[in-house]
Motif scaffolding. Structure first.
Motif, PDB file in Angstrom:
ATOM      1  N   THR A  20     -78.414  -8.371-125.478  1.00  0.00           N
ATOM      2  CA  THR A  20     -79.657  -8.728-126.169  1.00  0.00           C
ATOM      3  C   THR A  20     -79.743  -8.068-127.535  1.00  0.00           C
ATOM      4  OG1 THR A  20     -80.744  -8.888-124.019  1.00  0.00           O
ATOM      5  CG2 THR A  20     -82.176  -8.757-125.957  1.00  0.00           C
ATOM      6  N   CYS A  80     -84.672   1.809-125.234  1.00  0.00           N
ATOM      7  CA  CYS A  80     -85.581   0.670-125.133  1.00  0.00           C
ATOM      8  C   CYS A  80     -86.287   0.381-126.447  1.00  0.00           C
ATOM      9  CB  CYS A  80     -86.629   0.917-124.044  1.00  0.00           C
ATOM     10  SG  CYS A  80     -87.619   2.421-124.305  1.00  0.00           S
ATOM     11  N   ASP A  84     -88.550  -2.419-123.399  1.00  0.00           N
ATOM     12  CA  ASP A  84     -87.547  -3.414-123.009  1.00  0.00           C
ATOM     13  C   ASP A  84     -86.199  -2.694-122.910  1.00  0.00           C
ATOM     14  OD1 ASP A  84     -85.738  -5.439-122.707  1.00  0.00           O
ATOM     15  OD2 ASP A  84     -86.242  -6.491-124.568  1.00  0.00           O
ATOM     16  N   SER A  86     -83.411  -3.734-121.968  1.00  0.00           N
ATOM     17  CA  SER A  86     -82.179  -4.494-122.204  1.00  0.00           C
ATOM     18  C   SER A  86     -81.396  -3.876-123.361  1.00  0.00           C
ATOM     19  CB  SER A  86     -82.478  -5.968-122.492  1.00  0.00           C
ATOM     20  OG  SER A  86     -83.342  -6.119-123.603  1.00  0.00           O
TER      21      SER A  86
END
Length: 507
Positions: A20, A80, A84, A86
């Motif tokens: 990502t 993060c 998030d 990912s």
């Protein structure tokens, strides 16, 4: 493009973009066939957000992977963005891909970092089962630390307003791993100091959590040469390098069987070479370098009036430096144009300025050079652009600068496949007096603009079969040059009897 450290050790740069978040890295191959990987995380003050990149690892025999903690121009503890995680997974993907390309297991990897990087080394080492962890003056309560000391990082990691529940959640990441007994077999080296003002809050309360760990080593310094948190690592470098070399050789300071040597000089490197090539930070023909339209090559320019300008297809910024020294950068406009000035007078004399473009994902173009001479007094001759023809006199020269809107090109259409080698360019340029044409930064010619704004230009030569990219620009009545309209087209085959020659900037 490979770089070199102070010792001449080659550094390869790249981006792991399969996750990502694109993750930038530097990599250096092991020396003498060593079979170990050291992964380095950055502290807040690390140059270019690469930790331990000041040459201290130049003589380390292991493969070294430096990971940059810079995402959207922010720091993240490699964890993060707005909770998030990912981002964390993208970092793990990079480490895993490099490890697999080297045909290594987590038992042959050391995670290394100081302060922010030490926290990352602990977190990733405990959670993902890496054998060796070296953490120098880490923060255990990460959420509290960024909230109180680095509010910009806190907003990036924890979200706008820095919600207290997010602070507590990130505070718990490392302590919860220790309480759960994650990766108890790891060789852990935790370094701190009496003089570290963070020690009473960020380290000491958590030392008891390491009690179940089989090989936990706490290096606690008390030296008058350590003034504060930032000096803990520097004053322990000899000890830390000793630890690093032991771990690289497969030796941990404990009783029992150990494997020494751990070298395979003739081992096939094709897998890691393929990975580094595939994720290289510097792209080739797929991402062209910026084109410099001003100053003209070897132009003399008044040293207090130098302004670099040009276009950079597919880029978001252009980086400028000279003699290995960073000078500055500038954003690229949506139409691809850019311009930049130093903000002060240049030194008198010749200047070989280097430039490269960067795209939205962080990939870089190859480097190009712009050469000009800074002089005192009035401006030297301007950048040449062909002005309107006057009968049989041919084109005359005019000087240009940044100006009006880019011209409209009606023929050939962008990405058109053309069946004839004689190409006629047609379009409109309202308010302009002339239109000029460049390829690969080389001036091809120009034509006058009619009163209704229309223009048409035939180069007079046959274009070679293949891909061409022509930059079309307008010049207004004051001599100011517009932004560029880029016209890529492909000549499929040549007209009968036409000479087959691709224009290469020479007549």
């Amino acid at each position: 493009m490979p770089q070199a450290s102070s010792s001449g050790r080659q550094l390869l740069v790249g981006i792991e973009a399969s996750g990502t978040f694109p993750v930038e890295y530097r990599f250096s191959h092991a020396q003498k066939g060593n079979r170990h990987l050291v992964v380095v995380f950055a502290n807040f003050a690390a140059p270019a957000d690469y930790g331990w990149s000041n040459g201290v690892f130049d003589k380390l025999r292991a493969n070294v992977l430096w990971i940059r903690d810079k995402f959207d121009d922010n720091r993240s503890y490699y964890l993060c963005k707005g909770m998030d995680f990912s981002l964390e997974q993208s970092v793990v993907t990079l480490i895993s891909n490099v490890m697999r390309a080297l045909d290594l297991t987590p038992d042959s990897v050391t995670l290394w970092g100081g302060s922010k990087g030490g926290s990352a080394a602990l977190y990733f080492g405990l959670k993902y089962g890496f054998r060796n962890i070296v953490a120098i003056a880490p923060q255990f309560l990460i959420g509290t630390y960024v909230r109180d000391v680095h509010p910009g990082t806190a907003r990036y990691m924890l979200g706008e307003g820095v919600p207290e529940e997010n602070v507590r959640a990130v505070d718990a990441l490392i302590p919860d791993l220790l309480r759960s007994g994650a990766n108890r077999a790891a060789n852990i080296y935790l370094v701190s100091a009496v003089q570290d003002d963070q020690y009473p809050v960020q380290v000491e309360p958590f030392l008891g959590l390491f009690q179940p760990y089989e090989n936990f080593n706490f290096v606690f310094s008390d030296s008058p040469h350590i003034a504060d948190h930032t000096q803990v690592a520097g004053r322990n470098v000899p000890l830390l390098m000793g630890i690093a070399n032991c771990l690289i050789d497969g030796i941990a300071p404990r009783l029992g069987f150990v494997r020494n040597g751990y070298e395979e000089p003739g081992r096939d490197r094709s897998a890691i070479d393929s990975y580094l090539s595939a994720t290289s930070l510097v792209r080739g023909a797929e991402f062209p370098p910026p084109v410099v339209t001003a100053p003209a090559h070897q132009q003399e320019v008044r040293r207090d009036a130098v302004r670099l300008a040009g276009h950079a297809r597919g880029a978001v910024r252009v980086i400028i430096w000279e003699h290995g020294k960073y000078l500055g950068q500038t954003d690229v406009a949506p139409d691809g144009s850019w311009s930049w000035d130093l903000g002060r007078a240049w030194s008198k004399g010749k200047h070989p300025v280097k430039l490269y473009a960067v795209d939205a994902a962080g990939y870089q173009s190859e480097r190009v050079e712009a050469h000009f001479t800074a002089v005192d007094g009035a401006d030297g001759p301007g950048a040449p652009v062909f002005a309107p023809s006057a009968g049989d006199r041919g084109p005359v020269l005019s000087t240009v600068g940044p100006g009006s809107s880019a011209p409209m090109v009606l023929e050939p259409v962008a990405h058109e496949q053309v069946m004839d080698s004689r190409i006629v360019f047609r379009g409109a340029a309202a308010g302009a007096s002339q239109v000029g044409f460049r390829q690969n930064g080389v001036l091809l010619g120009g034509v006058a603009v009619a009163q209704d704004g229309s223009w048409s230009w035939d180069s007079g030569w046959a274009w070679g079969a293949g891909m061409h990219v022509v930059d079309v620009f307008a010049v207004d009545h004051s001599g100011a040059e517009s932004a560029v309209t880029q016209v890529p087209f492909t000549v499929l085959n040549l007209s009968a009897g036409a000479p087959a020659a691709v224009f290469n900037g020479e007549y």
